[in-house]
Design a protein around this motif. Structure first.
Motif, PDB file in Angstrom:
ATOM      1  N   ALA A 239       0.826  -1.211   0.000  1.00  0.00           N
ATOM      2  CA  ALA A 239       0.000   0.000   0.000  1.00  0.00           C
ATOM      3  C   ALA A 239       0.858   1.257   0.000  1.00  0.00           C
ATOM      4  N   ILE A 240       1.890   1.288   0.820  1.00  0.00           N
ATOM      5  CA  ILE A 240       2.771   2.456   0.874  1.00  0.00           C
ATOM      6  C   ILE A 240       3.448   2.682  -0.474  1.00  0.00           C
ATOM      7  N   VAL A 241       3.871   1.601  -1.115  1.00  0.00           N
ATOM      8  CA  VAL A 241       4.462   1.717  -2.454  1.00  0.00           C
ATOM      9  C   VAL A 241       3.440   2.315  -3.422  1.00  0.00           C
ATOM     10  N   GLY A 242       2.202   1.844  -3.349  1.00  0.00           N
ATOM     11  CA  GLY A 242       1.154   2.358  -4.223  1.00  0.00           C
ATOM     12  C   GLY A 242       0.875   3.831  -3.988  1.00  0.00           C
ATOM     13  N   PHE A 243       0.833   4.248  -2.717  1.00  0.00           N
ATOM     14  CA  PHE A 243       0.593   5.657  -2.417  1.00  0.00           C
ATOM     15  C   PHE A 243       1.706   6.529  -2.996  1.00  0.00           C
ATOM     16  N   ALA A 244       2.950   6.086  -2.801  1.00  0.00           N
ATOM     17  CA  ALA A 244       4.079   6.865  -3.293  1.00  0.00           C
ATOM     18  C   ALA A 244       4.090   6.914  -4.822  1.00  0.00           C
ATOM     19  N   TRP A 245       3.844   5.802  -5.450  1.00  0.00           N
ATOM     20  CA  TRP A 245       3.836   5.737  -6.915  1.00  0.00           C
ATOM     21  C   TRP A 245       2.757   6.650  -7.487  1.00  0.00           C
ATOM     22  N   TYR A 246       1.621   6.683  -6.837  1.00  0.00           N
ATOM     23  CA  TYR A 246       0.537   7.558  -7.296  1.00  0.00           C
ATOM     24  C   TYR A 246       0.992   9.011  -7.280  1.00  0.00           C
ATOM     25  N   GLY A 247       1.730   9.397  -6.246  1.00  0.00           N
ATOM     26  CA  GLY A 247       2.243  10.757  -6.187  1.00  0.00           C
ATOM     27  C   GLY A 247       3.127  11.083  -7.363  1.00  0.00           C
ATOM     28  N   VAL A 248       3.944  10.136  -7.783  1.00  0.00           N
ATOM     29  CA  VAL A 248       4.809  10.339  -8.959  1.00  0.00           C
ATOM     30  C   VAL A 248       3.960  10.519 -10.213  1.00  0.00           C
ATOM     31  N   LEU A 249       2.964   9.675 -10.387  1.00  0.00           N
ATOM     32  CA  LEU A 249       2.143   9.714 -11.597  1.00  0.00           C
ATOM     33  C   LEU A 249       1.309  10.990 -11.685  1.00  0.00           C
ATOM     34  N   VAL A 250       0.828  11.453 -10.539  1.00  0.00           N
ATOM     35  CA  VAL A 250      -0.019  12.649 -10.523  1.00  0.00           C
ATOM     36  C   VAL A 250       0.805  13.925 -10.542  1.00  0.00           C
ATOM     37  N   GLY A 251       1.996  13.861  -9.950  1.00  0.00           N
ATOM     38  CA  GLY A 251       2.846  15.046  -9.886  1.00  0.00           C
ATOM     39  C   GLY A 251       2.806  15.771  -8.561  1.00  0.00           C
ATOM     40  N   PHE A 252       2.435  15.066  -7.493  1.00  0.00           N
ATOM     41  CA  PHE A 252       2.457  15.681  -6.173  1.00  0.00           C
ATOM     42  C   PHE A 252       3.905  15.967  -5.776  1.00  0.00           C
TER      43      PHE A 252
END
Length: 308
Positions: A239-252
């Motif tokens: 889950a933590i990996v997924g949260f972090a990866w989402y930030g990369v994809l969205v541009g947070f």
């Protein structure tokens, strides 16, 4: 003269995260465990923040997202309580719930579920055509969950994906379309699924003996307490990996990743609270820690959005 004493009924303790009081509003709130809204609502708002990077956001849109999420969750939990009322009546931990205890009737529960479903579709209609088109599929998935413990040990992941609809729904509600890149919403959905699946495995630990006796399925029934806790750790790491990866994809930016890092620390502490031979702190681990996880991740994204 012999006096026959009537045995006292066993005391039934109140579940955690329930409101005190006897009003109809309180009874309905307890029927659906209203405080548990804190788990996934921040992820719905996280989807809103991600969509705000490509589309304008009005406060009315945010309000409709909150209404849609809350009403959909009411439907899901209401159906769950109706479906499980006979099982709950036999379980010492759950027999004080509104339906088995008689504080609400089945007819009252169904009436509220129908009203909540109407509100959900109205909110989806108010948002955009894609949200309305997907609304029946979302409602179908989250209501089927109530029956999954009868036929699969992986109901935890079914529930996880039910809550994972929240960030995708929040994004679609604002953007009116799927994400670009396409897999961005799939990544956050996978992260939320793993996170919820992990803490729902924890939740199931308290009923493992009852579930075995009554033919209900869960990871704890299938693998035992120790291996289930290990599985929860693997899911939470994913889950933590997924949260972090989402930030990369969205541009947070940096603030979001600080939030994810803090959430990881909270999850690590959660796992220190639960041991196969000591579940006394399970309620604290389940509600307090996981409520913090969703809020912290959302606040990181919100701060990042404000500072951008």
């Amino acid at each position: 003269m012999t006096v026959l004493l009537q045995p006292k009924p066993p005391l039934v303790s109140r579940e955690g995260q329930t409101l005190r009081g006897g009003s109809l509003v309180v009874r309905y709130a307890n029927l659906v465990k209203l405080p548990h809204t804190v788990f996934a609502l921040p992820f719905a708002l996280l989807g809103v923040l991600a969509a705000a990077r490509i589309a304008p956001v009005a406060w009315t849109d945010v309000a409709w997202v909150v209404v849609a999420f809350t009403s959909a969750r009411f439907v899901a939990m209401g159906v769950n309580r109706i479906a499980d009322r006979e099982v709950d009546a036999r379980n010492p931990r759950t027999r004080a719930r509104e339906l088995p205890s008689g504080r609400l009737s089945v007819e009252q529960a169904w009436g509220a579920v129908v009203v909540a479903a109407v509100v959900f579709f109205a909110a989806a209609w108010a948002l955009n055509p894609l949200a309305l088109a997907l609304a029946p599929l979302a409602l179908l998935w989250i209501t089927i969950y109530s029956y999954t413990k009868r036929w699969t040990h992986w109901s935890h992941l079914w529930l996880g994906f039910a809550l994972a609809i929240a960030p995708a729904g929040g994004y679609i509600a604002i953007a009116g379309r799927w994400s670009d890149p396409t897999h961005a919403l799939l990544v956050i959905a996978a992260g939320v699924t793993a996170w919820v699946g992990g803490f729902d495995i924890f939740y199931a630990l308290q009923d493992v003996d009852f579930d075995r006796e009554h033919g209900l399925k869960s990871a704890a029934v299938r693998f035992g307490e120790a291996r289930s806790i290990l599985l929860a750790k693997l899911l939470h790491g994913s889950a933590i990996v997924g949260f972090a990866w989402y930030g990369v994809l969205v541009g947070f930016g940096a603030a979001y990743y600080v939030g994810v890092a803090l959430a990881a620390l909270v999850i690590a502490w959660e796992h220190r609270l639960v041991h196969p031979t000591d579940l006394s702190r399970l309620d604290r681990a389940f509600f307090t820690m996981n409520g913090l996880v969703s809020i912290i991740v959302f606040l990181g994204a919100l701060i990042d959005q404000v500072l951008a």
